[in-house]
Design a protein around this motif. Structure first.
Motif, PDB file in Angstrom:
ATOM      1  N   ASP A   1       6.401   2.726 -72.677  1.00 47.90           N
ATOM      2  CA  ASP A   1       5.971   1.822 -71.608  1.00 47.90           C
ATOM      3  C   ASP A   1       7.186   1.292 -70.851  1.00 47.90           C
ATOM      4  OD1 ASP A   1       3.764   0.293 -70.328  1.00 47.90           O
ATOM      5  OD2 ASP A   1       4.855  -1.429 -71.150  1.00 47.90           O
ATOM      6  N   PHE A   2       8.231   0.932 -71.573  1.00 52.58           N
ATOM      7  CA  PHE A   2       9.452   0.423 -70.946  1.00 52.58           C
ATOM      8  C   PHE A   2      10.103   1.501 -70.079  1.00 52.58           C
ATOM      9  CE2 PHE A   2      14.122  -0.017 -71.195  1.00 52.58           C
ATOM     10  CZ  PHE A   2      14.257  -1.137 -70.399  1.00 52.58           C
ATOM     11  N   VAL A   3      10.252   2.696 -70.617  1.00 50.98           N
ATOM     12  CA  VAL A   3      10.883   3.785 -69.865  1.00 50.98           C
ATOM     13  C   VAL A   3      10.069   4.110 -68.610  1.00 50.98           C
ATOM     14  CG1 VAL A   3      11.498   6.242 -69.936  1.00 50.98           C
ATOM     15  CG2 VAL A   3      12.086   4.753 -71.852  1.00 50.98           C
ATOM     16  N   ARG A   4       8.751   4.136 -68.741  1.00 47.68           N
ATOM     17  CA  ARG A   4       7.889   4.394 -67.591  1.00 47.68           C
ATOM     18  C   ARG A   4       8.114   3.352 -66.506  1.00 47.68           C
ATOM     19  NH1 ARG A   4       3.725   2.408 -65.543  1.00 47.68           N
ATOM     20  NH2 ARG A   4       2.863   1.166 -67.198  1.00 47.68           N
ATOM     21  N   ASP A   5       8.158   2.078 -66.898  1.00 50.64           N
ATOM     22  CA  ASP A   5       8.382   1.006 -65.933  1.00 50.64           C
ATOM     23  C   ASP A   5       9.758   1.112 -65.273  1.00 50.64           C
ATOM     24  OD1 ASP A   5       5.899  -0.102 -66.199  1.00 50.64           O
ATOM     25  OD2 ASP A   5       6.555  -1.885 -67.295  1.00 50.64           O
ATOM     26  N   VAL A   6      10.762   1.485 -66.036  1.00 51.77           N
ATOM     27  CA  VAL A   6      12.106   1.649 -65.467  1.00 51.77           C
ATOM     28  C   VAL A   6      12.107   2.763 -64.433  1.00 51.77           C
ATOM     29  CG1 VAL A   6      14.461   2.434 -65.989  1.00 51.77           C
ATOM     30  CG2 VAL A   6      13.385   0.694 -67.415  1.00 51.77           C
ATOM     31  N   LEU A   7      11.467   3.880 -64.770  1.00 53.96           N
ATOM     32  CA  LEU A   7      11.452   5.011 -63.843  1.00 53.96           C
ATOM     33  C   LEU A   7      10.635   4.711 -62.586  1.00 53.96           C
ATOM     34  CD1 LEU A   7      11.119   7.946 -66.383  1.00 53.96           C
ATOM     35  CD2 LEU A   7      13.166   7.232 -65.128  1.00 53.96           C
ATOM     36  N   LEU A   8       9.564   3.965 -62.731  1.00 56.15           N
ATOM     37  CA  LEU A   8       8.736   3.628 -61.573  1.00 56.15           C
ATOM     38  C   LEU A   8       9.365   2.557 -60.694  1.00 56.15           C
ATOM     39  CD1 LEU A   8       5.158   3.569 -63.148  1.00 56.15           C
ATOM     40  CD2 LEU A   8       6.074   5.248 -61.539  1.00 56.15           C
ATOM     41  N   LYS A   9       9.946   1.530 -61.317  1.00 55.92           N
ATOM     42  CA  LYS A   9      10.448   0.374 -60.560  1.00 55.92           C
ATOM     43  C   LYS A   9      11.922   0.472 -60.205  1.00 55.92           C
ATOM     44  CE  LYS A   9       6.869  -2.461 -62.601  1.00 55.92           C
ATOM     45  NZ  LYS A   9       6.528  -3.528 -63.532  1.00 55.92           N
ATOM     46  N   ARG A  10      12.660   1.303 -60.911  1.00 49.31           N
ATOM     47  CA  ARG A  10      14.095   1.501 -60.664  1.00 49.31           C
ATOM     48  C   ARG A  10      14.835   0.183 -60.413  1.00 49.31           C
ATOM     49  NH1 ARG A  10      14.919   6.797 -60.626  1.00 49.31           N
ATOM     50  NH2 ARG A  10      13.278   8.174 -59.941  1.00 49.31           N
ATOM     51  N   PRO A  11      14.875  -0.690 -61.418  1.00 46.39           N
ATOM     52  CA  PRO A  11      15.506  -2.002 -61.224  1.00 46.39           C
ATOM     53  C   PRO A  11      17.013  -1.889 -60.995  1.00 46.39           C
ATOM     54  CG  PRO A  11      15.067  -1.624 -63.539  1.00 46.39           C
ATOM     55  CD  PRO A  11      14.425  -0.482 -62.792  1.00 46.39           C
TER      56      PRO A  11
END
Length: 92
Positions: free
Chosen positions: A51-61
């Motif tokens: 879930d964390f990796v998915r969010d990082v890839l989608l949101k690119r903080p």
């Protein structure tokens, strides 16, 4: 940083005795086995990291450390992960 200024000096395995090297090798093996057992018995870890990796890839903080801190301190994180785990078990 120079050695002796409060930090750890870079360690070399070559300075260990043969006995210490063997103890270190066995410790590493034991630790890997324990880690594998833990991860196999706690499927929520895979969901949590995925879930964390998915969010990082989608949101690119811009600030990954701040993003991670906010992500993992979310008070609703346990509910989010729990619902995703329920969804995964229904798919099996």
């Amino acid at each position: 940083m120079m050695a002796g200024q409060g930090g750890l000096e870079k360690l070399s395995v070559g300075v260990l005795s043969a006995e210490q090297q063997e103890k270190l090798r066995l410790f590493k093996i034991k630790t890997r086995i324990e880690n594998e057992k833990y991860l196999r018995s706690h499927s929520e870890v895979e969901v949590l990291i995925g879930d964390f990796v998915r969010d990082v890839l989608l949101k690119r903080p811009a600030d990954i450390c701040e993003f991670a801190a906010e992500h993992f301190t979310n008070p609703n994180l346990h509910m989010v992960i729990g619902s995703k785990m329920e969804g995964n078990s229904e798919m099996e």
